[in-house]
Design a protein around this motif. Structure first.
Motif, short mmCIF file in Angstrom:
data_model
loop_
_atom_site.label_atom_id
_atom_site.label_comp_id
_atom_site.label_asym_id
_atom_site.label_seq_id
_atom_site.Cartn_x
_atom_site.Cartn_y
_atom_site.Cartn_z
N LYS A 81 12.32 5.97 -10.43
CA LYS A 81 13.14 5.83 -9.21
C LYS A 81 12.87 4.50 -8.51
CE LYS A 81 13.51 10.77 -8.08
NZ LYS A 81 13.13 11.80 -7.10
N VAL A 82 11.58 4.18 -8.38
CA VAL A 82 11.22 2.91 -7.73
C VAL A 82 11.76 1.73 -8.53
CG1 VAL A 82 9.31 1.42 -7.07
CG2 VAL A 82 9.19 3.87 -6.61
N THR A 83 11.63 1.81 -9.86
CA THR A 83 12.12 0.72 -10.72
C THR A 83 13.63 0.55 -10.57
OG1 THR A 83 10.35 1.10 -12.31
CG2 THR A 83 12.27 -0.12 -13.08
N LYS A 129 0.80 -1.22 0.00
CA LYS A 129 0.00 0.00 0.00
C LYS A 129 0.83 1.27 0.00
CE LYS A 129 -4.03 -2.06 2.26
NZ LYS A 129 -4.92 -2.04 3.45
N ASN A 130 2.13 1.15 0.24
CA ASN A 130 2.96 2.36 0.40
C ASN A 130 3.28 3.07 -0.90
OD1 ASN A 130 3.14 2.42 3.15
ND2 ASN A 130 4.97 1.19 3.27
N LYS A 131 3.36 2.36 -2.00
CA LYS A 131 3.83 2.96 -3.26
C LYS A 131 2.71 3.13 -4.27
CE LYS A 131 6.99 4.35 -3.70
NZ LYS A 131 7.33 5.73 -3.25
N ALA A 132 3.04 3.80 -5.35
CA ALA A 132 2.07 4.07 -6.41
C ALA A 132 1.52 2.77 -6.97
CB ALA A 132 2.72 4.88 -7.53
N THR A 136 11.13 8.33 -2.49
CA THR A 136 11.49 8.89 -3.79
C THR A 136 11.67 10.40 -3.73
OG1 THR A 136 9.15 9.07 -4.38
CG2 THR A 136 10.29 7.04 -5.01
N GLY A 137 11.79 10.95 -2.53
CA GLY A 137 11.94 12.39 -2.37
C GLY A 137 13.39 12.85 -2.50
#
Length: 564
Positions: free
Chosen positions: A477-479, A363-366, A437-438
């Protein structure tokens, strides 16, 4: 539902194999009647696709038949349970259930062939191809007639095509077509012809391959084999993927439409993968992610249900046996009840913690990134639980059952064991936390990579600060974070590298990440088998490229290029 028709054919085969088997008489007519009623109810629930109810009924029926040592019905119930697990993607669970049936099979060739074919399917889906071929060959060896050999022989040929052994696959498939019985089974014949055409195509003989692919599709359409036509359309989509993108997309869309009507998820995903590769539109990528995430949740839900049904049944059976065979004093009975409560509570706490952290991580990410990475994350957690926690939990339960909990030192020891298990669960959860991702993204990325430093491995990170990370969107960034994390985990498992170097480069339009280690490396054709396919899929989903280069004893190199 995953591959409904495929497995219902298998169920039909299993029913046929059981019709002529005489069973051992059950001493209690009441028990026999109850077990048969449960068995029939399980079959009815299976026809309705109520898999958890069917699994429960077959398991309950099996337990009753065990009391009378009715081998035939025990195997029948276990076989249906294993099929249900395969329908829902629980291939490891299916193998465990099928293995449980082996002591009861005796010399029944029908069951031996069916179980070997079942083992082969599970290992094929798990990409354990050599073991799958071995099981299929055993099924062929035990088969009584040519018709019974067709399915395992076809499955062997499919694996050889995957292994690029096209000549061997062609020889097998052509030998099937030469048998007299093949004309009696139109669907089997069309499947063999389609696979033969695909093998010729993969070998480079496009004209012959195309002719056979069309012939197989025509037979499937004429015989109203909707499910089989999906495979034909997918093969044709791949056939045209490099020569005529428009035709490739047309066939992929036809496969997708039929797979959607039949609720065949794996085939839908395969069709979408062609449309994505052919750049047919962004919406197909979104559909792929949504469907993939949904089926992961469904599969994991069924896995948990099946495990709980077997656990609860075993617990109930054990308790009933003890009540019948032992006359325990009230004090001992109370003590045992307390131990069982503690054992159950320990298992429930561990399961709850794992599910909590997995759910929190999801639930934390897009939504797009969460859906795309769910399968890989849950598989890794399941493996960690199996490899690291299962023995400890079992040991803690055994300790609690065999020691007196009235003694303080015993209680302290049990608490230490539970605390150790809890700590290891937290360790697993940390690997799946959300990604920042900040503005601190590069710091956290560097910290993650640095965690793989050890006395045996030196990780060197160059120029990570020179990349303007704030100009890169969150999905990329997540990838990047997930791919590098998988790459480091792969290094830890396979490379044994003393030195690992990651170099970041940034140009006006691209980001380049070069990974190099001096580990033991591997053959190039083994690279994807080492778990790197998921990395490639991730990078392709954000329009990037990734290349792998390795040779035995010459280390491992990866180059990742991404558009900004």
């Amino acid at each position: 539902m995953l591959r409904s028709l495929f497995f219902f054919i298998f169920i039909f085969f299993s029913l046929i194999s059981c019709t002529e088997k005489t069973t051992v008489s059950i001493k209690s007519n009441h028990s026999k009647k109850e077990a048969k009623i449960l068995q029939e109810k399980g079959l009815n629930e299976l026809q309705k696709n109520n898999y958890d109810s069917a699994f429960y009924c077959f398991n309950k029926s099996k337990i009753i038949f065990e009391s009378s040592k009715d081998s035939s019905n025990i195997v029948f119930n276990l076989f249906q349970m294993a099929i249900i697990q395969q329908i829902n993607g629980d291939y490891y669970g299916s193998k465990e259930t099928a293995t449980e049936a082996l002591p009861f099979v005796k010399n029944d060739n029908n069951y031996i062939v069916a179980l070997n074919n079942l083992f082969g399917i599970a290992d094929k889906e798990l990409s354990i191809y050599d073991d799958a071929v071995s099981y299929y060959n055993q099924a062929v060896k035990e088969a009584k007639d040519e018709a019974s050999k067709q399915s395992p022989l076809n499955n062997i040929a499919v694996i050889y095509i995957k292994q690029q052994k096209y000549d061997t696959a062609i020889t097998i498939l052509e030998s099937i077509l030469k048998t007299k019985s093949i004309d009696e089974f139109v669907k089997s014949k069309s499947r063999v012809i389609d696979n033969l055409g695909f093998a010729y195509f993969k070998k480079g003989l496009n004209a012959k391959g195309f002719q056979l692919l069309n012939e197989g599709l025509k037979l499937r359409i004429e015989s109203d084999d909707s499910y089989g036509s999906i495979g034909s359309y997918l093969h044709l989509a791949e056939f045209f993927s490099t020569t005529d993108i428009k035709k490739s997309n047309e066939y992929a869309k036809k496969a997708y439409e039929i797979a959607t009507k039949l609720d065949s998820v794996d085939e839908r995903l395969k069709a979408l993968s062609f449309l994505i590769s052919n750049d047919a539109g962004r919406s197909y990528g979104e559909q792929y992610i949504f469907i993939n995430d949904s089926i992961i949740k469904i599969r994991n839900n069924f896995k948990n249900k099946f495990a709980k049904i077997k656990y609860d049944s075993k617990k109930e059976k054990d308790e009933n046996q003890k009540l019948r065979l032992e006359k325990v004093e009230n004090q001992v009975a109370l003590q045992k009840s307390e131990i069982e409560k503690i054992s159950f509570l320990s298992g429930f706490i561990i399961l709850g913690l794992v599910l909590f952290f997995v759910n929190k991580n999801h639930k934390n990410k897009a939504q797009i990134i969460k859906l795309e990475t769910a399968y890989d994350t849950e598989t890794r957690i399941a493996k960690d639980i199996h490899d690291e926690l299962a023995n400890d939990v079992f040991y803690a339960i055994t300790f609690a059952q065999t020691q007196s909990l009235t003694k303080e030192e015993v209680k302290e020891t049990l608490l230490r064991k539970l605390n150790h298990i809890y700590t290891r669960v937290r360790g697993i959860s940390r690997e799946n936390n959300s990604i920042d991702t900040g503005i601190n993204y590069s710091i956290h990325l560097k910290e993650m990579l640095s965690t793989y430093n050890s006395n045996d491995t030196n990780v060197i990170i160059n120029s990570i600060e020179k990349v303007n990370w704030e100009s890169i969107d969150e999905i990329k960034k997540v990838t990047i974070h997930r791919v590098l994390q998988e790459l480091m985990v792969n290094m830890k498992k396979h490379s044994d590298a003393p030195v690992v170097v990651l170099k970041f480069e940034s140009t006006a339009n691209t980001i380049v990440i070069n990974y190099t280690d001096n580990g033991k490396g591997c053959e190039k054709d083994q690279i994807i088998k080492n778990g790197l396919q998921n990395m490639e899929n991730r990078i392709l989903s954000i329009k990037g490229t990734i290349t792998f280069d390795s040779e035995p004893e010459k280390g491992f190199k990866v180059k990742i290029t991404l558009p900004k």
